[in-house]
Design a protein around this motif. Structure first.
Motif, mmCIF file in Angstrom:
data_model
loop_
_atom_site.group_PDB
_atom_site.id
_atom_site.type_symbol
_atom_site.label_atom_id
_atom_site.label_comp_id
_atom_site.label_asym_id
_atom_site.label_seq_id
_atom_site.Cartn_x
_atom_site.Cartn_y
_atom_site.Cartn_z
ATOM 1 N N PRO A 59 0.829 -1.213 0.000
ATOM 2 C CA PRO A 59 0.000 0.000 0.000
ATOM 3 C C PRO A 59 0.859 1.257 0.000
ATOM 4 O O PRO A 59 1.969 1.266 0.533
ATOM 5 N N LYS A 60 0.346 2.300 -0.598
ATOM 6 C CA LYS A 60 1.053 3.582 -0.595
ATOM 7 C C LYS A 60 0.777 4.361 0.689
ATOM 8 O O LYS A 60 1.358 5.403 0.921
ATOM 9 N N ASP A 61 -0.113 3.847 1.507
ATOM 10 C CA ASP A 61 -0.415 4.473 2.793
ATOM 11 C C ASP A 61 0.608 4.051 3.835
ATOM 12 O O ASP A 61 1.193 2.970 3.747
ATOM 13 N N GLN A 62 0.778 4.898 4.824
ATOM 14 C CA GLN A 62 1.655 4.547 5.931
ATOM 15 C C GLN A 62 0.952 3.529 6.813
ATOM 16 O O GLN A 62 -0.192 3.724 7.212
ATOM 17 N N TYR A 63 1.636 2.441 7.116
ATOM 18 C CA TYR A 63 1.115 1.439 8.039
ATOM 19 C C TYR A 63 2.098 1.168 9.174
ATOM 20 O O TYR A 63 1.745 0.565 10.175
ATOM 21 N N LEU A 64 3.349 1.643 9.036
ATOM 22 C CA LEU A 64 4.341 1.492 10.090
ATOM 23 C C LEU A 64 4.397 2.783 10.896
ATOM 24 O O LEU A 64 4.490 3.880 10.327
ATOM 25 N N PHE A 65 4.330 2.639 12.208
ATOM 26 C CA PHE A 65 4.357 3.797 13.107
ATOM 27 C C PHE A 65 5.299 3.504 14.268
ATOM 28 O O PHE A 65 5.679 2.354 14.494
ATOM 29 N N VAL A 66 5.654 4.559 14.984
ATOM 30 C CA VAL A 66 6.513 4.394 16.144
ATOM 31 C C VAL A 66 6.007 5.296 17.264
ATOM 32 O O VAL A 66 5.625 6.444 17.034
ATOM 33 N N ASP A 67 5.952 4.745 18.457
ATOM 34 C CA ASP A 67 5.672 5.515 19.665
ATOM 35 C C ASP A 67 6.998 5.785 20.350
ATOM 36 O O ASP A 67 7.906 4.944 20.319
ATOM 37 N N SER A 73 17.511 10.947 29.898
ATOM 38 C CA SER A 73 18.719 10.239 29.477
ATOM 39 C C SER A 73 18.532 9.322 28.270
ATOM 40 O O SER A 73 19.518 8.823 27.730
ATOM 41 N N SER A 74 17.297 9.087 27.851
ATOM 42 C CA SER A 74 17.126 8.149 26.734
ATOM 43 C C SER A 74 15.820 8.373 25.988
ATOM 44 O O SER A 74 14.902 9.029 26.488
ATOM 45 N N ILE A 75 15.774 7.794 24.811
ATOM 46 C CA ILE A 75 14.562 7.761 24.003
ATOM 47 C C ILE A 75 14.310 6.302 23.666
ATOM 48 O O ILE A 75 15.152 5.636 23.070
ATOM 49 N N LYS A 76 13.170 5.803 24.080
ATOM 50 C CA LYS A 76 12.774 4.423 23.779
ATOM 51 C C LYS A 76 11.766 4.472 22.630
ATOM 52 O O LYS A 76 10.923 5.360 22.563
ATOM 53 N N THR A 77 11.873 3.489 21.743
ATOM 54 C CA THR A 77 10.974 3.421 20.598
ATOM 55 C C THR A 77 10.165 2.131 20.656
ATOM 56 O O THR A 77 10.641 1.102 21.137
ATOM 57 N N HIS A 78 8.960 2.214 20.148
ATOM 58 C CA HIS A 78 8.096 1.035 20.016
ATOM 59 C C HIS A 78 7.440 1.123 18.637
ATOM 60 O O HIS A 78 6.583 1.970 18.399
ATOM 61 N N PHE A 79 7.895 0.270 17.717
ATOM 62 C CA PHE A 79 7.356 0.237 16.355
ATOM 63 C C PHE A 79 6.157 -0.699 16.300
ATOM 64 O O PHE A 79 6.129 -1.722 17.003
ATOM 65 N N TYR A 80 5.198 -0.352 15.469
ATOM 66 C CA TYR A 80 4.005 -1.186 15.319
ATOM 67 C C TYR A 80 3.350 -0.900 13.972
ATOM 68 O O TYR A 80 3.642 0.114 13.326
ATOM 69 N N LEU A 81 2.484 -1.820 13.560
ATOM 70 C CA LEU A 81 1.712 -1.641 12.326
ATOM 71 C C LEU A 81 0.293 -1.260 12.693
ATOM 72 O O LEU A 81 -0.240 -1.719 13.704
#
Length: 178
Positions: A59-67, A73-81
């Motif tokens: 798809p040309k739409d965005q389906y991957l996102f990150v919180d 002291s840090s940046i934590k990421t959580h990727f999801y569809l």
């Protein structure tokens, strides 16, 4: 796009489909880590569990996102569809299985520090000559150009755009300038 391409995966396992073992459309360029996670698997309960990047139309739409979780002291990421309205259910399920079984969410998060450090350095370098708004606009433009080359759901660009659109991240950068 986490590791360089250094192997080919037989989408249909050569042990099961020897007649396709040298068919170019059955040889998917990939890294050895993805190849190792996939092994001979390609379907489960008669449903495909991995994308075939030659045959599947993404798809040309965005389906991957990150919180983001940002502290001092840090940046934590959580990727999801996230399934979009016009996205086919079967395709979304295959996308989700593909990302999950190749451990892409965890691997993106594991490699996020490098992207974040590079973005920090870019912003800190340019904010001396440009306003923070101009730097953010430039980062977004570059990230979107990368998405047109690497795919609309290119994880690094998704992360960069999410960071510069995040008030806590920009506030963190401003504090580094002081």
């Amino acid at each position: 796009t986490i590791n360089g391409i250094n192997s080919f995966d037989h989408y249909l396992p050569k042990e099961e489909y020897s007649e396709f073992s040298v068919n170019p459309l059955n040889l998917i360029p990939c890294c050895t880590e993805c190849n190792g996670h996939k092994l001979v698997n390609w379907k489960e309960n008669n449903k495909r569990i991995f994308l075939n990047l030659y045959l599947d139309k993404l798809p040309k739409d965005q389906y991957l996102f990150v919180d983001l979780t940002i502290n001092t002291s840090s940046i934590k990421t959580h990727f999801y569809l996230q399934k979009q309205k016009n996205m086919n259910d079967n395709l979304f399920n295959t996308l989700y299985e593909h990302y999950k079984r190749l451990h892409l969410f965890e691997r993106f998060s594991k490699n996020s520090d490098e992207v974040i450090s590079s973005l920090d350095n870019t912003i800190l370098s340019f904010v001396k000559q440009l306003s923070i708004k101009e730097v953010i606009r430039s980062v977004e433009e570059t990230s979107n150009r990368n998405r047109s080359v690497f795919g609309y759901n290119y994880w690094k660009s998704i992360l960069e755009i999410t960071l510069v659109d995040n008030f806590e991240y920009i506030d963190r950068i401003k504090k580094l300038l002081i």
